[in-house]
Design a protein around this motif. Structure first.
Motif, PDB file in Angstrom:
ATOM      1  N   ARG A 127       9.123 -22.810  -6.605  1.00  0.00           N
ATOM      2  CA  ARG A 127       7.906 -22.372  -6.759  1.00  0.00           C
ATOM      3  C   ARG A 127       8.105 -20.613  -6.672  1.00  0.00           C
ATOM      4  O   ARG A 127       6.878 -20.247  -7.212  1.00  0.00           O
ATOM      5  N   LYS A 128       8.449 -20.345  -5.819  1.00  0.00           N
ATOM      6  CA  LYS A 128       8.828 -18.797  -5.632  1.00  0.00           C
ATOM      7  C   LYS A 128       9.753 -18.249  -5.431  1.00  0.00           C
ATOM      8  O   LYS A 128      10.432 -18.691  -5.134  1.00  0.00           O
ATOM      9  N   LEU A 129       9.900 -16.917  -6.161  1.00  0.00           N
ATOM     10  CA  LEU A 129      10.935 -15.820  -6.472  1.00  0.00           C
ATOM     11  C   LEU A 129      10.039 -14.932  -5.408  1.00  0.00           C
ATOM     12  O   LEU A 129       9.712 -14.298  -5.439  1.00  0.00           O
ATOM     13  N   PHE A 130      11.890 -14.362  -4.585  1.00  0.00           N
ATOM     14  CA  PHE A 130      11.264 -13.624  -3.902  1.00  0.00           C
ATOM     15  C   PHE A 130      12.006 -11.815  -4.401  1.00  0.00           C
ATOM     16  O   PHE A 130      13.464 -12.435  -4.418  1.00  0.00           O
ATOM     17  N   ILE A 131      12.131 -11.123  -4.132  1.00  0.00           N
ATOM     18  CA  ILE A 131      12.010 -10.050  -5.191  1.00  0.00           C
ATOM     19  C   ILE A 131      12.755  -8.660  -3.736  1.00  0.00           C
ATOM     20  O   ILE A 131      11.176  -8.404  -3.120  1.00  0.00           O
ATOM     21  N   GLY A 132      13.379  -8.124  -3.737  1.00  0.00           N
ATOM     22  CA  GLY A 132      13.955  -7.064  -3.020  1.00  0.00           C
ATOM     23  C   GLY A 132      13.768  -5.432  -3.556  1.00  0.00           C
ATOM     24  O   GLY A 132      14.037  -5.594  -4.738  1.00  0.00           O
ATOM     25  N   VAL A 133      12.940  -5.210  -3.076  1.00  0.00           N
ATOM     26  CA  VAL A 133      12.404  -3.622  -3.469  1.00  0.00           C
ATOM     27  C   VAL A 133      13.023  -2.646  -2.911  1.00  0.00           C
ATOM     28  O   VAL A 133      12.159  -2.089  -1.906  1.00  0.00           O
ATOM     29  N   GLY A 134      13.990  -1.665  -3.587  1.00  0.00           N
ATOM     30  CA  GLY A 134      14.500  -0.902  -1.943  1.00  0.00           C
ATOM     31  C   GLY A 134      13.398   0.429  -2.321  1.00  0.00           C
ATOM     32  O   GLY A 134      12.171   0.788  -3.014  1.00  0.00           O
ATOM     33  N   SER A 135      13.503   1.488  -1.624  1.00  0.00           N
ATOM     34  CA  SER A 135      12.048   3.104  -1.580  1.00  0.00           C
ATOM     35  C   SER A 135      13.109   3.692  -2.700  1.00  0.00           C
ATOM     36  O   SER A 135      13.830   3.321  -2.627  1.00  0.00           O
ATOM     37  N   LEU A 136      11.857   4.639  -3.142  1.00  0.00           N
ATOM     38  CA  LEU A 136      12.741   5.496  -4.000  1.00  0.00           C
ATOM     39  C   LEU A 136      13.350   6.933  -3.766  1.00  0.00           C
ATOM     40  O   LEU A 136      14.195   7.074  -3.860  1.00  0.00           O
ATOM     41  N   SER A 137      12.957   7.090  -1.918  1.00  0.00           N
ATOM     42  CA  SER A 137      13.487   8.199  -1.156  1.00  0.00           C
ATOM     43  C   SER A 137      14.014   7.506   0.185  1.00  0.00           C
ATOM     44  O   SER A 137      13.788   6.582   0.378  1.00  0.00           O
ATOM     45  N   ASN A 138      14.855   8.715   1.197  1.00  0.00           N
ATOM     46  CA  ASN A 138      15.353   8.825   2.249  1.00  0.00           C
ATOM     47  C   ASN A 138      15.071   7.941   3.387  1.00  0.00           C
ATOM     48  O   ASN A 138      13.966   6.768   3.942  1.00  0.00           O
ATOM     49  N   ILE A 139      13.249   8.805   3.337  1.00  0.00           N
ATOM     50  CA  ILE A 139      12.330   8.696   4.184  1.00  0.00           C
ATOM     51  C   ILE A 139      11.265   9.324   4.503  1.00  0.00           C
ATOM     52  O   ILE A 139       9.979  10.124   4.321  1.00  0.00           O
ATOM     53  N   GLY A 140      10.651   9.214   2.358  1.00  0.00           N
ATOM     54  CA  GLY A 140       8.961   9.087   1.828  1.00  0.00           C
ATOM     55  C   GLY A 140       9.042  10.886   1.472  1.00  0.00           C
ATOM     56  O   GLY A 140       7.862  10.689   1.606  1.00  0.00           O
ATOM     57  N   GLU A 141       9.897  11.801   1.679  1.00  0.00           N
ATOM     58  CA  GLU A 141       9.967  12.926   1.041  1.00  0.00           C
ATOM     59  C   GLU A 141       9.293  13.019   0.288  1.00  0.00           C
ATOM     60  O   GLU A 141       8.987  14.422  -0.239  1.00  0.00           O
ATOM     61  N   ARG A 142       8.863  12.181  -1.096  1.00  0.00           N
ATOM     62  CA  ARG A 142       8.707  12.829  -1.958  1.00  0.00           C
ATOM     63  C   ARG A 142       7.136  12.423  -2.460  1.00  0.00           C
ATOM     64  O   ARG A 142       6.060  12.209  -3.367  1.00  0.00           O
ATOM     65  N   GLY A 143       6.725  12.054  -1.084  1.00  0.00           N
ATOM     66  CA  GLY A 143       5.585  11.529  -0.729  1.00  0.00           C
ATOM     67  C   GLY A 143       4.864   9.492  -0.879  1.00  0.00           C
ATOM     68  O   GLY A 143       5.959   9.166  -1.326  1.00  0.00           O
ATOM     69  N   MET A 144       3.974   9.272  -0.664  1.00  0.00           N
ATOM     70  CA  MET A 144       4.181   7.821  -0.268  1.00  0.00           C
ATOM     71  C   MET A 144       3.407   7.010  -1.312  1.00  0.00           C
ATOM     72  O   MET A 144       3.466   6.085  -1.447  1.00  0.00           O
ATOM     73  N   HIS A 156       8.620  -8.732  -2.246  1.00  0.00           N
ATOM     74  CA  HIS A 156       8.058  -9.030  -2.976  1.00  0.00           C
ATOM     75  C   HIS A 156       8.193 -11.168  -3.122  1.00  0.00           C
ATOM     76  O   HIS A 156       9.261 -11.293  -3.198  1.00  0.00           O
ATOM     77  N   GLU A 157       6.633 -11.247  -3.167  1.00  0.00           N
ATOM     78  CA  GLU A 157       6.584 -12.651  -3.262  1.00  0.00           C
ATOM     79  C   GLU A 157       5.847 -12.882  -4.969  1.00  0.00           C
ATOM     80  O   GLU A 157       4.887 -12.563  -4.937  1.00  0.00           O
ATOM     81  N   LEU A 158       6.482 -13.699  -5.760  1.00  0.00           N
ATOM     82  CA  LEU A 158       6.039 -14.111  -7.202  1.00  0.00           C
ATOM     83  C   LEU A 158       6.029 -15.509  -7.135  1.00  0.00           C
ATOM     84  O   LEU A 158       7.144 -16.697  -7.383  1.00  0.00           O
ATOM     85  N   ASP A 159       4.800 -16.394  -7.528  1.00  0.00           N
ATOM     86  CA  ASP A 159       4.789 -17.297  -7.262  1.00  0.00           C
ATOM     87  C   ASP A 159       5.034 -17.759  -8.532  1.00  0.00           C
ATOM     88  O   ASP A 159       4.278 -16.820 -10.254  1.00  0.00           O
ATOM     89  N   LEU A 160       5.494 -18.465  -9.748  1.00  0.00           N
ATOM     90  CA  LEU A 160       6.103 -18.735 -10.793  1.00  0.00           C
ATOM     91  C   LEU A 160       5.245 -18.759 -11.848  1.00  0.00           C
ATOM     92  O   LEU A 160       5.415 -19.107 -13.043  1.00  0.00           O
ATOM     93  N   GLU A 161       4.604 -20.185 -11.394  1.00  0.00           N
ATOM     94  CA  GLU A 161       3.466 -21.192 -12.217  1.00  0.00           C
ATOM     95  C   GLU A 161       2.847 -20.265 -12.155  1.00  0.00           C
ATOM     96  O   GLU A 161       1.574 -19.312 -13.404  1.00  0.00           O
ATOM     97  N   SER A 162       1.535 -19.815 -11.428  1.00  0.00           N
ATOM     98  CA  SER A 162       0.519 -18.464 -11.773  1.00  0.00           C
ATOM     99  C   SER A 162       0.602 -17.440 -12.148  1.00  0.00           C
ATOM    100  O   SER A 162      -0.381 -16.551 -12.651  1.00  0.00           O
ATOM    101  N   GLY A 163       2.057 -16.854 -11.597  1.00  0.00           N
ATOM    102  CA  GLY A 163       1.957 -15.384 -11.670  1.00  0.00           C
ATOM    103  C   GLY A 163       1.890 -14.274 -10.894  1.00  0.00           C
ATOM    104  O   GLY A 163       2.203 -13.094 -11.086  1.00  0.00           O
ATOM    105  N   GLU A 164       1.063 -14.583 -10.112  1.00  0.00           N
ATOM    106  CA  GLU A 164       0.072 -13.860  -9.095  1.00  0.00           C
ATOM    107  C   GLU A 164       1.803 -13.559  -7.920  1.00  0.00           C
ATOM    108  O   GLU A 164       2.926 -14.221  -8.035  1.00  0.00           O
ATOM    109  N   ARG A 165       1.735 -12.262  -7.234  1.00  0.00           N
ATOM    110  CA  ARG A 165       2.654 -11.398  -6.631  1.00  0.00           C
ATOM    111  C   ARG A 165       2.277 -10.994  -6.202  1.00  0.00           C
ATOM    112  O   ARG A 165       0.748 -10.422  -6.133  1.00  0.00           O
TER     113      ARG A 165
END
Length: 227
Positions: free
Chosen positions: A5-22, A32-41
């Motif tokens: 029912r749910k999909l788990f998605i790994g998303v990496g950072s854009l930078s090494n230590i947030g040097e471009r701002g948070m 992230h957890e995505l509910d495949l029926e409702s589309g809620e994330r």
């Protein structure tokens, strides 16, 4: 998820230590957890600089991931790691690492540091541990239950590390003992990755271990006794 029912998605950072701002890191360094029926994330867990492979541990039903940590602090600091992932858990990035060890290069948020969870199992610095799968006991002769990790290998340390496929034994849902090598020999004596770099790992339909190699452009099929 086990019920599909749910999909788990790994998303990496854009930078090494947030040097471009948070602000540009919003929603990143997280699973992230995505509910495949409702589309809620929603964000299931955060503070994970680059969560790549994920796998379920069947005894406890816990989600596990391998994480590539930050650069610029030396060969071994901090280690990449294998960890269980708690719902709502925060794992430190970018403010701290390996629990609540503060990274002095980063503007601090003491409240966040105080909540940082220490990972379960260190894998060494800059191993680029990417692929992850559960290996049931008996899949490979002589191997108990545990996790298989594809280590793509380092590029930014004085002596290269990784470039192999390892196994971490589990007992009662937890890592139990040092890692064991399954596949090695990808790195040549002159430290060139001319023989391959393992990435993804999974169990094939025939019960063999399959390893994707993005330098050799092959799929390795592993059966029998590993030395």
């Amino acid at each position: 998820s086990g019920d599909g029912r749910k999909l788990f998605i790994g998303v990496g950072s854009l930078s090494n230590i947030g040097e471009r701002g948070m602000a540009v890191e919003e929603g990143r360094a997280a699973i992230h957890e995505l509910d495949l029926e409702s589309g809620e994330r929603r964000i299931f867990a955060s503070g994970l600089r680059n969560p790549v492979g994920m796998a379920w541990e069947p005894t406890t039903g816990a989600l596990w991931t391998v994480v590539n940590e930050r650069d610029g602090l030396g060969d071994e600091t901090p280690p990449d790691y294998l960890t269980s992932v708690r719902d709502g858990g925060f794992y430190g990035w970018p403010f701290c690492y390996w629990g609540q060890i503060v990274d002095g290069r980063v503007p601090q948020d003491p409240a966040m540091v105080a909540t940082a969870i220490t990972p379960d199992y260190a894998l060494g610095g800059h191993t680029a541990s990417l692929g992850l799968c559960w290996l049931p006991a008996g899949t490979l002769p002589g191997f108990p239950d545990g996790m298989v990790i594809g280590q793509h290998g380092s590029w930014n340390r004085s002596t290269l590390r990784g470039y192999k496929v390892i196994f971490v034994p589990f007992v009662n849902g937890r890592p139990a003992g040092p890692p064991r090598d399954i596949l090695t020999g990808f790195l040549s004596p002159d430290e060139r990755a001319s023989h391959g770099r393992p990435v993804g790992v999974t169990i094939g339909p025939d019960g063999s271990l399959l390893v994707a190699d993005d330098v050799g452009d092959v799929i390795w099929r592993v059966t029998g006794e590993a030395e």
